[in-house]
Design a protein around this motif. Structure first.
Motif, mmCIF file in Angstrom:
data_model
loop_
_atom_site.group_PDB
_atom_site.id
_atom_site.type_symbol
_atom_site.label_atom_id
_atom_site.label_comp_id
_atom_site.label_asym_id
_atom_site.label_seq_id
_atom_site.Cartn_x
_atom_site.Cartn_y
_atom_site.Cartn_z
ATOM 1 N N LYS A 56 0.804 -1.225 0.000
ATOM 2 C CA LYS A 56 0.000 0.000 0.000
ATOM 3 C C LYS A 56 0.836 1.273 0.000
ATOM 4 O O LYS A 56 0.317 2.352 -0.291
ATOM 5 C CB LYS A 56 -0.951 0.004 1.197
ATOM 6 C CG LYS A 56 -0.287 -0.070 2.564
ATOM 7 C CD LYS A 56 -1.356 -0.160 3.653
ATOM 8 C CE LYS A 56 -0.761 -0.271 5.036
ATOM 9 N NZ LYS A 56 -1.817 -0.388 6.079
ATOM 10 N N SER A 57 2.118 1.169 0.332
ATOM 11 C CA SER A 57 2.975 2.359 0.320
ATOM 12 C C SER A 57 3.800 2.473 -0.953
ATOM 13 O O SER A 57 4.703 3.304 -1.038
ATOM 14 C CB SER A 57 3.915 2.346 1.531
ATOM 15 O OG SER A 57 3.199 2.432 2.735
ATOM 16 N N LYS A 60 4.176 5.880 -2.697
ATOM 17 C CA LYS A 60 5.095 6.777 -1.981
ATOM 18 C C LYS A 60 6.543 6.400 -2.276
ATOM 19 O O LYS A 60 7.405 7.262 -2.484
ATOM 20 C CB LYS A 60 4.830 6.706 -0.481
ATOM 21 C CG LYS A 60 5.684 7.674 0.336
ATOM 22 C CD LYS A 60 5.404 7.536 1.827
ATOM 23 C CE LYS A 60 4.023 8.041 2.182
ATOM 24 N NZ LYS A 60 3.789 8.038 3.648
ATOM 25 N N LEU A 314 7.375 4.953 6.922
ATOM 26 C CA LEU A 314 6.519 4.051 6.164
ATOM 27 C C LEU A 314 6.050 2.924 7.073
ATOM 28 O O LEU A 314 6.629 2.680 8.127
ATOM 29 C CB LEU A 314 7.281 3.478 4.967
ATOM 30 C CG LEU A 314 7.672 4.499 3.898
ATOM 31 C CD1 LEU A 314 8.512 3.818 2.833
ATOM 32 C CD2 LEU A 314 6.451 5.141 3.262
ATOM 33 N N ASP A 315 5.032 2.222 6.640
ATOM 34 C CA ASP A 315 4.449 1.193 7.485
ATOM 35 C C ASP A 315 5.024 -0.187 7.203
ATOM 36 O O ASP A 315 4.339 -1.187 7.288
ATOM 37 C CB ASP A 315 2.919 1.170 7.309
ATOM 38 C CG ASP A 315 2.511 1.006 5.854
ATOM 39 O OD1 ASP A 315 3.402 1.006 4.986
ATOM 40 O OD2 ASP A 315 1.301 0.888 5.602
#
Length: 361
Positions: A56-57, A60, A314-315
């Motif tokens: 999902k990142s 970015k 970031l995750d």
């Protein structure tokens, strides 16, 4: 490579992924070198790429890295990460994710000669003007020439040298050689912290880039230090480290098989008497910086470089843990530097200054 578990049904969305080794029981040993048929490799590479793209990142990441993202998700790059993780898709994916995040934060492509010139002036690490017979870039290292107490500055210069070495690899080659000259090496040059950091950078963010590391004439008192450092190295990396001695009859034959002796420096048994000249070297590096700048021009012109934050949140759940050659987590050994130095001093005293003897590996 992923395969379905038959009991899960025929729906591809519900199929559980597994590693290439899970399909081949004989390859499950974690430190074995897995060989994958060439026809199977593109599918494995695409599996890793698709997994990265689903994060999902990812947008970015792409925005921050620009052209760097494309380069690190190329077939050649992903293949190196897969080989480093014995073609285990999940582990290669995790390793690549970690490198992408590291490159966003560290920005190695932005390091220029003027940022590291002070570290470079003694010639402690430099790219040689010659390659080996396999066309591999050669990095010469001289630990005795260490001129900095800052591990951060030392690692920054190492990263710069790695990026430069890769830049100068011919198209058909992706690995380099390290020639480490131990002449004049003393116990004051021993640094476990910087060595561990070097191993981390090399193994985690430049997988399959080291082809061979030659430790030339290390003193006997280096042995306890090596015994402590070796567990930090993945087995694949440790197997690429070779101890050679100038007075060993086999050393000359090995060096002749690897290098053109008229180009090899005399410190390693060659005929080249040229010495490191920082002024000449600086001009070479500035020219290479211009090449690198052109290489990353796409990212810069799109504004991604100037728009980067100094830190990136970031995750990802990515831990900086030591790993074996298949990415399994393991515990770092306890280090007692005083005991190591005491043992080294004892060996040096018994060995007439530590210049004789051999390190058994």
């Amino acid at each position: 490579m992923t395969i379905p578990n038959s009991h899960l049904g025929s729906s591809s969305t519900s199929r559980k992924r597994t590693s290439y080794k899970a399909m081949n029981p004989q390859l499950r040993k974690s430190n074995s070198n897995v060989s994958v048929p060439p026809q199977d490799q593109p599918k494995l590479i695409n599996e890793v790429r698709k997994a990265i793209e689903k994060h999902k990142s990812i947008e970015k990441i792409k925005h921050r890295l620009g052209d760097e993202y494309t380069r690190f998700c190329s077939d050649e790059s992903i293949s190196r990460y897969l080989r480093a993780r014995n073609w285990n898709i999940k582990k290669a994916e995790k390793m690549l994710e970690a490198s992408l995040v590291w490159r966003m934060n560290y920005k190695p492509e932005e390091i220029r000669w003027e940022h590291v010139a002070a570290e470079a002036e003694t010639g402690k690490i430099y790219r040689s003007s010659f390659m080996d017979k396999h066309g591999r870039t050669v990095l010469v290292m001289r630990p005795r020439c260490q001129n900095s107490k800052s591990t951060r500055a030392q690692i920054k210069y190492l990263v710069y040298c790695m990026e430069n070495a890769i830049l100068n690899l011919p198209p058909e080659q992706e690995q380099m050689v390290w020639l480490i000259d131990f002449h004049g090496f003393g116990m004051s040059n021993i640094s476990i912290k910087s060595t561990k950091e070097t191993a981390h950078i090399l193994q985690d963010h430049y997988p399959e880039r080291l082809g061979l590391a030659i430790l030339y004439d290390p003193p006997k008192f280096f042995e306890p230090f090596w015994k402590v450092v070796k567990p930090f190295l993945e087995p694949k990396t440790a197997n690429k480290v070779k101890f050679l001695y100038a007075d060993d009859a086999n050393t000359k034959n090995l060096m002749e098989s690897l290098f053109y002796m008229d180009k090899l420096e005399s410190a390693f048994g060659g005929k080249n008497e040229a010495k490191f000249d920082v002024k000449i070297y600086a001009e070479r590096m500035k020219e290479d910086d211009a090449k690198r700048l052109a290489l990353h021009k796409g990212a810069s012109s799109s504004g991604t470089t100037s728009g980067r934050a100094s830190t990136v949140s970031l995750d990802f759940s990515i831990a900086n843990t030591d790993s074996d050659s298949d990415g399994e987590k393991k515990t770092s050994p306890e280090i007692n530097e005083e005991a190591i130095l005491a043992e080294a001093q004892k060996i040096a005293a018994a060995d007439g200054g530590g210049r004789g003897g051999r390190i058994e590996v």
